[in-house]
Scaffold this motif. Structure first.
Motif, PDB file in Angstrom:
ATOM      1  N   GLU A  93       0.843  -1.407  -0.334  1.00 32.76           N
ATOM      2  CA  GLU A  93      -0.187  -0.114   0.272  1.00 32.76           C
ATOM      3  C   GLU A  93       0.913   1.090  -0.484  1.00 32.76           C
ATOM      4  O   GLU A  93       0.403   2.491  -0.656  1.00 32.76           O
TER       5      GLU A  93
ATOM      6  N   THR B 166       2.728   3.954  -1.224  1.00 32.13           N
ATOM      7  CA  THR B 166       2.998   4.686  -2.753  1.00 32.13           C
ATOM      8  C   THR B 166       4.141   5.157  -2.900  1.00 32.13           C
ATOM      9  O   THR B 166       4.700   5.665  -4.003  1.00 32.13           O
TER      10      THR B 166
ATOM     11  N   THR C 207       1.299   6.419   2.389  1.00 33.51           N
ATOM     12  CA  THR C 207      -0.317   5.923   1.629  1.00 33.51           C
ATOM     13  C   THR C 207      -0.832   6.816   0.866  1.00 33.51           C
ATOM     14  O   THR C 207      -1.306   7.565   1.292  1.00 33.51           O
ATOM     15  N   PRO C 208      -2.048   5.771   0.410  1.00 35.32           N
ATOM     16  CA  PRO C 208      -2.472   6.949  -0.808  1.00 35.32           C
ATOM     17  C   PRO C 208      -3.401   7.800   0.529  1.00 35.32           C
ATOM     18  O   PRO C 208      -3.640   8.842   0.654  1.00 35.32           O
TER      19      PRO C 208
ATOM     20  N   THR D 147      -1.367  10.497   1.723  1.00 32.58           N
ATOM     21  CA  THR D 147      -1.370  11.575   1.311  1.00 32.58           C
ATOM     22  C   THR D 147      -2.561  12.630   0.873  1.00 32.58           C
ATOM     23  O   THR D 147      -2.538  13.413   1.258  1.00 32.58           O
TER      24      THR D 147
ATOM     25  N   ARG E 238       4.150  -5.205  -5.570  1.00 34.46           N
ATOM     26  CA  ARG E 238       3.922  -4.449  -6.484  1.00 34.46           C
ATOM     27  C   ARG E 238       4.802  -5.169  -8.127  1.00 34.46           C
ATOM     28  O   ARG E 238       4.274  -4.885  -9.179  1.00 34.46           O
TER      29      ARG E 238
ATOM     30  N   SER F  60       7.144   6.904 -12.684  1.00 33.10           N
ATOM     31  CA  SER F  60       6.096   6.470 -11.857  1.00 33.10           C
ATOM     32  C   SER F  60       5.400   5.803 -13.077  1.00 33.10           C
ATOM     33  O   SER F  60       5.624   6.257 -14.273  1.00 33.10           O
TER      34      SER F  60
ATOM     35  N   ASP G 237      -2.929   9.988  -6.206  1.00 34.47           N
ATOM     36  CA  ASP G 237      -2.110   9.512  -4.981  1.00 34.47           C
ATOM     37  C   ASP G 237      -2.529   8.135  -4.794  1.00 34.47           C
ATOM     38  O   ASP G 237      -1.560   7.954  -3.937  1.00 34.47           O
ATOM     39  N   GLN G 238      -2.934   7.322  -5.627  1.00 31.72           N
ATOM     40  CA  GLN G 238      -2.173   5.803  -5.840  1.00 31.72           C
ATOM     41  C   GLN G 238      -1.011   5.729  -6.517  1.00 31.72           C
ATOM     42  O   GLN G 238      -1.183   3.992  -6.772  1.00 31.72           O
TER      43      GLN G 238
ATOM     44  N   PHE H 106       2.102   4.472  -7.461  1.00 32.29           N
ATOM     45  CA  PHE H 106       3.425   4.384  -6.966  1.00 32.29           C
ATOM     46  C   PHE H 106       4.948   4.826  -7.311  1.00 32.29           C
ATOM     47  O   PHE H 106       5.669   4.932  -9.039  1.00 32.29           O
TER      48      PHE H 106
END
Length: 807
Positions: free
Chosen positions: A282, A284, A301-302, A305, A336, A359, A375-376, A378
């Motif tokens: 989770e 990012t 993390t989201p 953030t 991931r 990213s 915001d998700q 990575f």
């Protein structure tokens, strides 16, 4: 054991027969045996029994008796002379019951030259072309009608001719009648039945062995690996402060064989032991925090953030922090399933600390029924230190350091503190960067003594930062972080905005105000900027492009072009000269040489969009468009002056496929209306947003920015990545902002993200826009996006704009 016999023609053997010294001419020849000396060596070791003397002279003969189908028979080559005969076994009556292993090194190349072989002559040789034969020990003597049991056989020296099929169920005519009768008795029908029988037996055995153990747990290795340590944590509750915690990273291998990790942080709250945990799949981003006093880093993390409140941890030493950063980064990438170098469509960003992050964009990032919140995304770190980065969709990536040195991406990944599997072994090079640290000396006018360092009680510190809120003296000011080291002494800086006098002072009516470089009767305060250079040495996938130092750079957002086609790259030197790079291709991203483009004043920003649209911003804040730029004429022919929006001074421009956006010095974002193929300068400026620090327009006309201030649920962040949503051909300015990672970000580029498949289908606008030009139709017929998909807006002062063009 199933009673089946396999054989094939073994050729080229007779000339390599090992002969005894008593009768050199006695050798028994197999039918169809060839004469190549080095092609074959088929040696066997019998488990028992010396055969009759007549059998000892045969070189290599294989027979099978159907009555003894579980046994094979072989006789080894030996001499008839008893003196030099090599024992293959010992009888039970031997005083020494344990067999001595005797080795013969047989050099196939020397077999013809030395027909007589002995153990001693080859005792010390060791060669890849040598084979060894040895006895395996004493066994019971065979009876008259019995045969030796095979213990080992090697066909490793056989040369198989690929053009002739292997005849497993046929036998040469020279073999015994029993073998012939066996081979003749096997028909294709029997072969099929035999295979079916084998399959049934295997199926029954599998069922018998597995059926009774169905309730047992699957035997898959599930390991857990834990790293613990002592760190400091910036606690969640007030008063916020650093507190000592225990940290444990638990990495486990799941039933699917993939790794996942959890980070536990154990702390004391009112003498009670508690913990918080984070699933690394989770997380990012993991980023170093700019802190001159601590070796600290943050985990986002989201959810955190949105709160603008990351988990902040600090280590005792720089090495310990880098160890944790490297391990956590690698664990996040494993969770991931991300590895290897960045893709050509990657989004690059740079923090205020100079750290580089990349990213991989999702197809749902720009279009789709469900847009992915930014915001998700990575972000993983890439080694090196830069001020800005530009890229395109063909993998050409350039960067500029704080010392204005140009760097080109080598295609590697990792570097810096990122080691091991998370870093490429090659394409990593040493990189250095130099930046200035500034402090201000402030003074107030005194009627008796003139300007002095004694101010009013409400004044700022007499030695401070630019804001005046922090006291910064020459002795207590440190480099930005422990990775930096001083490389100069303090010196007066004569280049701040507004100018200075001969001693470097700037004057104003009061703190804070606009400063100028000359004293007037109304100026009661003054300040002077001091600078000191510091240097960082790191490494990453970057190569220097000497010798010109650069201020800004832009690469054309390429489409599906030929790999050998040149990539248009424009830049501005640190002195304000406009340059065009020649020879840039996907295979040679560094290019070959610079071409100077003349201007009548220094420039500060440049951007080249699709179809070779070049826009630039001059140092005085005015905009310019470069005409007639093409692959055959890479420098174009002349500059067209574009009036600024509402007399604002511009500082940055970015050109996409059909959109042109500019940013003024007050943080306002503007969109250029009325751009068509026949009139690429456009007509008017439309205001889009304020509070913008930097922006980037991609090849799909997507708009990403660095916002100056974003309020979260827990805190305020400065320097936040934001994405403009709702951008469509009929709505090029977009609708709203989606807030991503932050703060502390300085730069972002989405110039490489040209994933056309993710873009929503666009209705034909020919009927909606009857003013679309013939050139636009031609562009569309070539498979390119039509410029006139933005509504054509012709202003009354369009003729005035044309008349004000300066070549």
């Amino acid at each position: 054991s199933a009673g089946c016999f396999f054989t094939d023609d073994i050729q080229n053997q007779t000339s390599a027969v090992i002969q005894g010294d008593a009768d050199p001419s006695s050798d028994t020849e197999l039918p169809g045996v060839p004469t190549s000396p080095a092609s074959t060596a088929l040696l066997g070791a019998a488990a028992a029994g010396n055969g009759p003397a007549s059998q000892a002279e045969t070189s290599a003969q294989l027979t099978v008796d159907p009555l003894h189908s579980e046994q094979g028979e072989a006789t080894a080559a030996s001499a008839s002379n008893e003196k030099d005969n090599l024992e293959m076994n010992k009888s039970p009556g031997n005083p020494n019951p344990s067999a001595e292993l005797q080795w013969i090194n047989i050099d196939l190349k020397e077999a013809q030259k030395h027909p007589v072989l002995s153990v001693s002559s080859f005792a010390d040789t060791s060669s890849l072309s040598s084979l060894g034969a040895f006895s395996v020990g004493a066994e019971d003597q065979y009876g008259a009608d019995e045969h030796p049991l095979w213990a080992w056989v090697s066909g490793g020296g056989c040369l198989v001719d690929l053009h002739s099929p292997l005849k497993w169920f046929t036998a040469p005519s020279g073999l015994s009648s029993s073998v012939q009768s066996l081979s003749l008795s096997i028909t294709p029908a029997q072969t099929a039945a035999w295979r079916k029988q084998i399959f049934q037996q295997l199926s029954e055995r599998t069922k018998r062995e597995l059926e009774n153990f169905r309730h047992y747990e699957q035997a898959i290795e599930q390991s857990v690996w834990v790293k613990t340590g002592a760190l400091q944590w910036w606690r969640n509750w007030k008063p916020h402060k650093w507190m000592d915690v225990r940290v444990a990273l638990e990495q486990f291998t799941g039933s699917d064989g993939m790794r996942d990790s959890i980070l536990f942080i154990y702390y004391m709250y009112h003498e009670e032991k508690k913990y918080i945990h984070v699933f690394l799949n989770e997380v990012t981003i993991i980023v170093e925090v700019l802190n001159e006093a601590k070796h600290s880093f943050a985990l986002y993390t989201p959810e955190r953030t949105k709160q603008r409140w990351p988990i902040r941890l600090a280590a005792a030493t720089e090495q310990e922090m880098h160890d944790w950063l490297s391990l956590l980064n690698m664990s996040c990438c494993e969770s991931r399933r991300i590895q290897g170098p960045p893709s050509h469509h990657a989004i690059w960003s740079v923090t205020c600390k100079g750290d580089i992050f990349v990213s991989e964009p999702s197809p749902e990032l720009e279009a789709g029924p469900q847009l992915m919140p930014c915001d998700q995304m990575f972000w993983r770190q890439v080694g090196g230190h830069l001020r800005l980065i530009e890229s395109n969709s063909r993998g050409v990536v350039w960067g500029i350091g704080y010392d204005h040195t140009a760097w080109v991406h080598t295609g590697g990944y990792g570097g810096g503190f990122i080691q091991g599997l998370a870093s490429s072994a090659d394409n990593i090079y040493t990189q250095s960067d130099v930046k200035c640290v500034y402090i201000y000396e402030n003074q107030r006018w005194n009627p008796v003594t003139g300007y002095s360092s004694r101010g009013l009680p409400t004044d700022r510190y007499m030695w401070s930062d630019a804001s005046g809120l922090q006291e910064c003296t020459k002795t207590n000011t440190k480099p930005p972080s422990p990775q930096w080291s001083w490389v100069s002494d303090w010196y007066i800086d004569f280049s701040p905005a507004g100018g200075t006098d001969r001693e470097g002072w700037q004057y104003a009516a009061d703190f804070p105000a606009s400063y100028h470089g000359h004293k007037t009767m109304k100026d009661f305060v003054r300040r002077r900027r001091w600078a000191r250079k510091c240097k960082i040495v790191t490494n990453g996938p970057w190569l220097e492009v000497p010798p010109v130092t650069l201020w800004d750079i832009s690469i054309i957002p390429s489409s599906d072009a030929d790999d050998e086609e040149a990539v248009a790259l424009w830049a501005i030197s640190d002195k304000g000269d406009v340059l065009c790079r020649l020879g840039v291709t996907q295979q040679n991203p560094a290019g070959t040489s610079w071409l100077h483009v003349g201007t009548d004043q220094p420039f500060i920003s440049i951007s080249i969009g699709a179809f070779y649209q070049v826009w630039a911003i001059a140092r005085d804040g005015s905009a310019f468009y470069r005409g007639s730029v093409s692959p055959n004429k890479p420098a174009g022919d002349c500059w067209y002056h574009i009036p600024s929006p509402q007399k604002q001074k511009l500082k940055q421009v970015s050109v996409g496929r059909t959109s042109v956006f500019v940013l003024d010095k007050n943080g306002n974002l503007w969109y250029r209306q009325g751009i068509t193929p026949s009139y690429p300068q456009g007509s008017t400026w439309d205001h889009v947003s304020n509070n913008i620090r930097k922006m980037s327009v991609g090849p799909l006309d997507q708009v990403w920015v660095i916002a100056d201030k974003v309020q979260g649920s827990h805190s305020l962040s400065c320097g936040t990545v934001c994405h403009r949503t709702g951008v469509q051909p009929l709505e090029p300015k977009g609708l709203s902002w989606d807030y991503g990672i932050g703060g502390g970000w300085e730069h972002i580029t989405v110039r490489g993200n040209a994933t056309e498949a993710s873009r929503a289908a666009v209705p034909d606008t020919a009927e909606e826009n009857p003013a679309a030009s013939k050139e636009g139709e031609d562009e569309k017929s070539k498979g390119k996006t039509e410029h006139s998909k933005t509504p054509l807006m012709v202003s009354e002062n369009q003729e005035l704009d044309r008349n004000s063009v300066n070549c």
